[in-house]
Enzyme design. Structure first.
Site, PDB file in Angstrom:
ATOM      1  N   GLU A 128      35.854  37.560  43.445  1.00  0.00           N
ATOM      2  CA  GLU A 128      36.729  36.596  42.915  1.00  0.00           C
ATOM      3  C   GLU A 128      37.213  35.827  44.063  1.00  0.00           C
ATOM      4  O   GLU A 128      37.829  36.215  45.032  1.00  0.00           O
ATOM      5  CB  GLU A 128      37.809  37.362  42.104  1.00  0.00           C
ATOM      6  CG  GLU A 128      38.593  36.329  41.354  1.00  0.00           C
ATOM      7  CD  GLU A 128      39.660  36.884  40.469  1.00  0.00           C
ATOM      8  OE1 GLU A 128      40.008  36.597  39.290  1.00  0.00           O
ATOM      9  OE2 GLU A 128      39.994  38.143  40.884  1.00  0.00           O
ATOM     10  N   GLY A 266      45.160  43.587  46.683  1.00  0.00           N
ATOM     11  CA  GLY A 266      45.536  44.875  46.069  1.00  0.00           C
ATOM     12  C   GLY A 266      44.606  45.612  45.496  1.00  0.00           C
ATOM     13  O   GLY A 266      44.262  46.763  45.518  1.00  0.00           O
ATOM     14  N   ALA A 267      43.860  44.864  44.530  1.00  0.00           N
ATOM     15  CA  ALA A 267      42.755  45.384  43.744  1.00  0.00           C
ATOM     16  C   ALA A 267      42.071  44.405  42.922  1.00  0.00           C
ATOM     17  O   ALA A 267      42.393  43.259  43.005  1.00  0.00           O
ATOM     18  CB  ALA A 267      43.529  46.521  42.832  1.00  0.00           C
ATOM     19  N   MET A 268      40.831  44.677  42.346  1.00  0.00           N
ATOM     20  CA  MET A 268      40.118  43.911  41.614  1.00  0.00           C
ATOM     21  C   MET A 268      39.405  44.587  40.388  1.00  0.00           C
ATOM     22  O   MET A 268      39.028  45.585  40.409  1.00  0.00           O
ATOM     23  CB  MET A 268      38.958  43.293  42.525  1.00  0.00           C
ATOM     24  CG  MET A 268      37.913  42.368  41.881  1.00  0.00           C
ATOM     25  SD  MET A 268      38.750  40.909  41.125  1.00  0.00           S
ATOM     26  CE  MET A 268      37.880  40.126  39.710  1.00  0.00           C
ATOM     27  N   GLU A 269      39.547  43.874  39.390  1.00  0.00           N
ATOM     28  CA  GLU A 269      39.280  44.200  37.921  1.00  0.00           C
ATOM     29  C   GLU A 269      38.067  44.489  37.506  1.00  0.00           C
ATOM     30  O   GLU A 269      37.747  44.299  36.258  1.00  0.00           O
ATOM     31  CB  GLU A 269      40.198  43.567  36.883  1.00  0.00           C
ATOM     32  CG  GLU A 269      39.607  41.823  36.750  1.00  0.00           C
ATOM     33  CD  GLU A 269      40.221  40.773  37.246  1.00  0.00           C
ATOM     34  OE1 GLU A 269      40.547  39.692  37.140  1.00  0.00           O
ATOM     35  OE2 GLU A 269      41.196  41.229  38.490  1.00  0.00           O
ATOM     36  N   GLU A 301      45.184  46.124  36.667  1.00  0.00           N
ATOM     37  CA  GLU A 301      43.891  45.991  36.740  1.00  0.00           C
ATOM     38  C   GLU A 301      43.233  46.509  35.329  1.00  0.00           C
ATOM     39  O   GLU A 301      42.355  46.058  34.660  1.00  0.00           O
ATOM     40  CB  GLU A 301      43.235  46.559  37.779  1.00  0.00           C
ATOM     41  CG  GLU A 301      43.766  46.347  39.177  1.00  0.00           C
ATOM     42  CD  GLU A 301      43.678  45.029  39.224  1.00  0.00           C
ATOM     43  OE1 GLU A 301      42.733  44.127  38.787  1.00  0.00           O
ATOM     44  OE2 GLU A 301      44.519  44.340  40.009  1.00  0.00           O
ATOM     45  N   HIS A 304      43.508  44.105  32.452  1.00  0.00           N
ATOM     46  CA  HIS A 304      42.424  43.090  32.630  1.00  0.00           C
ATOM     47  C   HIS A 304      41.145  43.515  32.093  1.00  0.00           C
ATOM     48  O   HIS A 304      40.126  42.393  31.769  1.00  0.00           O
ATOM     49  CB  HIS A 304      42.248  42.833  34.199  1.00  0.00           C
ATOM     50  CG  HIS A 304      43.027  41.854  35.018  1.00  0.00           C
ATOM     51  ND1 HIS A 304      43.275  40.704  34.446  1.00  0.00           N
ATOM     52  CD2 HIS A 304      43.494  41.979  36.202  1.00  0.00           C
ATOM     53  CE1 HIS A 304      43.907  40.063  35.514  1.00  0.00           C
ATOM     54  NE2 HIS A 304      44.064  40.478  36.560  1.00  0.00           N
TER      55      HIS A 304
END
Length: 863
Positions: A128, A266-269, A301, A304
């Site tokens: 992303e 922090g994170a990715m969905e 997440e 999402h």
């Protein structure tokens, strides 16, 4: 042409192309050989187009073949796009592209990491908004959503994972397997994911309404001892249980979650394969606030999977349609599903406070931003889109009711499942379920920038209230007014303690709103608009309320304390409150604070103020340092209170030099000396020039891990020798040189606290190199160099302004970063002058007023 993509050109491509399916085959058999910089990729796309010419996005190393319906075509590849010509129109055709993609060390595309503990290699992808094209040729835009079938070839002993479950695994010789995954539902490119490596894995199961769903948590093998999977699986199942009811069926087949190294986010969905920073693997005792923050991210997440994955924004202008909602749901579910009662309290003191700063910047933008291209999109993953957007949603929920809100969400998902949608689509669904016309609300909250300010106006006679009104006025960079459903708290001093007299619910829709039913009552000791943080506003305290808070803030309930501390620090930034008075209040009340999130925010604000606002006030810095030590020593041995104050003392000792080897020697009874705590102490000593190279090398030998190496790098270059600073500067700026984490560590070392005078030399090369930095480095590295290298001495304000004036045609995303850094430097200059700080009236700072501190001609920012 080029790597940037515009909204207009991608919209035209989406109108022309319909993709049925895309197969992507990636071979990482040679990943363990670090001398191999690339890996082979083969993709096959079945599409129908109405135009004979288009392009594929690809930022690989080379394209070796392009075939259309099996026939070779000339390769037209410029490093960012593969031009396709003479395509058959109106009928399906098959495009096959073969190429070689590069492993990444910047956290973009296919990131490759070698674990120093055991020598194992780990891979993961991060895309992303537009880095899938670094891995495979594709149509890189959110509104083209093909079914993907991924194939991954790699070592047979590795975890080989993608978004969907594995459907076949075939040995291909030399200890390698070829894995094929089930086809995905329609999916945007940025949401696809591959993970490969000898990850430690713990499995679980969740019983959804549709049947059992496979769960898993993974991390590097060397971190397995720290992975608290029981807690992680508890949060996962409780969140899925809740969302399965309020949002509808989970449709992604499995739910794997992976902690990955050197992560930019922090994170990715990624649906079915969520990735997180390893910062959430706690190597040291974590506070309740840190546990809640991790739960917030996990549940963010998870939300999402519906907001963003099932229904995707058509373009990045509607980024808020997934991020604001996920941010709201992260806090909501942390409390309602995972049992963290302080979720909204921590949101107030942390994430929301950062949103207020961002919304006061000259580069602020509406929650629904006008995003014209990918570079602008990258910069809009910010506190306005996330935290201000979530704050606006709290107002929306108050306006329509929680059940109507969730009903509108379900209707939105049903209507647009597996497709793309816009703000108009969501408002239509919510209007239908709530029975309210939401267009005016959206216009006021989502399409304007800036925020309102609320101030209490008192008309009294003889110590009694005649009227109490709440005045709504525009804040900095504000271009609209908004309705606010909130509370007004009236507080009295009773037996020397500040106590709530009454709390009034008010709907503020005019410039002045009278609070009913208070006439004839005694004037309160404190009047706190928005005391329970129901809306997104800047609260301007009257003098009496401010003084009451400074003396008695610890008497208040936790959420009111958090909102009050936020208002006080805003006063510091706006010069309504002297830094010394704020620090004195934290010294008085901070030791009584029992909420770890609020305490962390307070300590961070004091450190920020001492370093940036009053850097020459040695007496105040020493007073803070000694307070931190005293509280740590007086705390219960082994408690979180002791740990937080001990860390604060170590950091304070760098600003007000003081030996902290007593902590390293175990003289603070009950304090667990973890590797992370030791490194914090070593860096503090390095800043002070109290360590040798042998000391730091010995510390690394004791913690020769990935985290230890980054910490060693940071401490090494925190030493005050100018030659070391220059060496770090040169290393950080080598193109395709250091990793993302190492660049951060190098810059942290160069600009270690209290060493402003040592970094003067970098101001000139910083501004001279900005165009080259932005052009030559991957955007994640470039952002670090721009933000982390900005000169922090207020003497450079004129230099920053000159660069902006002389470079109006610089890339808008670059200008935005520089403008934001310059704006924060102006705030620091303004506060320094108001606090009588030495040097604040020199050069470009002279004549600075409050308006200059918060405004700037945007020029070509393009946000």
């Amino acid at each position: 042409m080029g790597a940037n993509l515009t909204r207009e050109e991608t919209a035209a491509r989406a109108r022309a192309i319909h993709i049925e399916h895309q197969r992507v085959s990636v071979d990482v058999c040679d990943a363990e050989d670090l001398s191999q910089p690339t890996y082979p990729v083969d993709t096959t796309i079945t599409l129908t187009t109405s135009e004979p010419e288009t392009w594929l996005d690809y930022q690989g190393d080379a394209v070796t073949a392009v075939l259309v319906d099996g026939q070779p075509r000339a390769i037209e590849f410029d490093g960012a796009r593969i031009r396709l010509r003479d395509l058959p129109t109106g009928v399906p055709c098959v495009i096959d592209v073969q190429g070689a993609s590069r492993y990444s060390r910047s956290g973009e595309g296919m990131h490759r990491f070698r674990d120093p503990v055991d020598g194992e290699t780990y891979l993961y992808t991060q895309y992303e908004p537009a880095d899938a094209r670094r891995v495979f040729p594709c149509f890189e835009q959110p509104d083209i959503k093909p079914h993907f079938t991924f194939e991954l070839t790699g070592p047979s002993g590795w975890q080989l994972l993608s978004n969907q479950p594995e459907v076949s695994r075939q040995p291909v010789g030399n200890g390698m397997d070829h894995v094929t995954f089930a086809p995905t539902p329609p999916l945007s490119t940025y949401l696809t994911c591959l993970v490969a490596g000898p990850y430690h894995r713990v499995d679980g199961q969740w019983a959804s309404r549709r049947g059992d769903v496979e769960l898993a948590w993974l991390c590097r093998a060397s971190l397995a001892q720290y992975l608290d999977t029981e807690e992680l699986l508890r949060i996962t199942t409780s969140g899925l249980d809740h969302l399965d009811v309020v949002f509808g069926d989970y449709v992604w087949g499995k739910y794997h979650q992976v902690m990955v190294p050197e992560y930019n986010l922090g994170a990715m969905e990624n649906p079915g394969l969520v990735t997180y920073t390893e910062g959430y693997v706690f190597r040291s005792p974590a506070t309740p606030a840190q546990h809640q923050a991790r739960a917030n991210t996990i549940l963010h997440e998870m939300s999402h999977m519906w907001f963003g994955d099932l229904v995707t924004p058509r373009w990045w202008s509607d980024l808020w349609l997934k991020e604001s909602f996920a941010e709201f749901m992260g806090a909501h579910l942390s409390k309602e599903a995972a049992g963290f009662d302080d979720a909204w309290l921590n949101f107030t003191g942390g994430r929301k406070a950062r949103a207020h700063v961002a919304d006061s910047m000259p580069t602020t933008h509406p929650i629904v931003a006008d995003i014209t291209d990918l570079e602008a999109a990258k910069n809009n993953f910010d506190a306005i889109t996330y935290s201000k957007g979530a704050s606006a949603l709290t107002q929306l929920v108050h306006y329509v009711g929680l059940e109507s809100f969730f009903a509108g969400c379900r209707l939105y998902f049903e209507r647009h499942a597996y497709g793309n949608a816009t703000l108009t689509d969501f408002l239509a669904a919510l209007t239908e379920t709530s029975g309210r016309d939401l267009q005016s609300w959206a216009d006021a909250w989502l399409k304007t920038r800036g925020h309102d300010e609320l101030t209490a106006d008192v008309l009294e006679s003889g110590g009694l209230l005649e009227t109490l009104s709440i005045r709504r006025g525009p804040g900095p960079m504000d271009d609209g007014t908004r309705p606010h459903a909130t509370t007004i708290g009236l507080y009295d001093l009773v037996d020397g303690r500040l106590q709530l007299r009454a709390r009034h619910d008010v709907l503020i829709e005019a410039d002045a709103t009278e609070v009913p039913g208070v006439a004839g009552q005694p004037v309160p000791a404190a009047i706190l608009p928005n005391d329970t943080d129901q809306t997104f506003v800047r609260v301007r305290l009257d003098d009496g309320s401010r003084q009451a808070l400074l003396s008695h803030i610890s008497d208040l309930e936790p959420l009111v304390r958090a909102t009050s501390w936020a208002a006080l620090f805003s006063d510091v930034r706006d010069t309504g409150l002297h830094v010394a008075d704020y620090v004195a209040a934290v010294i008085q009340h901070g030791p009584l604070e029992d909420r770890t999130g609020t305490l962390a925010a307070l300590i961070g604000h004091v450190e920020d103020a001492l370093e940036r606002f009053v850097p020459d006030d040695a007496e105040l810095a020493e007073r803070w340092r000694d307070t931190c030590r005293a509280v740590a020593q007086d705390s219960e041995p082994g408690s979180m209170r002791q740990l937080q104050w001990a860390k604060a003392h170590i950091r304070a000792a760098a600003l007000a030099p003081s030996d902290v080897t007593w902590i390293l020697n175990g003289e603070l009874a009950g304090l667990r000396l973890t590797d992370d705590l030791r490194w914090l102490a070593w860096q503090s000593l390095a800043v002070q020039g109290r360590v040798s190279a042998d000391d730091l090398d010995g510390a690394l030998a004791a913690d020769d891990t990935a985290a230890g190496r980054v910490a060693h790098l940071r401490a090494w270059y925190s030493r005050p020798e100018q030659s070391l600073k220059q060496q770090a500067w040169d290393r950080a700026h080598v193109v395709d040189g250091e990793t993302n984490d190492d660049v951060d560590a190098l810059l942290d070392g160069i600009f270690a606290p209290g060493q402003e005078s040592l970094t003067e030399v970098f101001a000139e090369p910083y501004f001279a190199s900005l165009p080259d930095v932005w052009r030559d480095h991957p955007i994640e590295i470039a952002r670090r160099l721009v933000l982390g290298g900005f000169p922090t001495d207020v003497a450079h304000l004129g230099r920053a302004r000159t660069w902006l004036d002389e470079n109006p045609a610089a890339p808008p995303a670059l200008r935005r970063l520089v403008i934001e850094c310059e704006a924060e430097l102006r705030v620091a200059a303004h506060v320094r002058r108001a606090n009588g700080c030495r040097g604040a009236d020199s050069g470009a700072v002279a004549g600075l007023d409050r308006g200059q501190a918060t405004s700037f001609d945007l020029g070509a920012v393009g946000t």
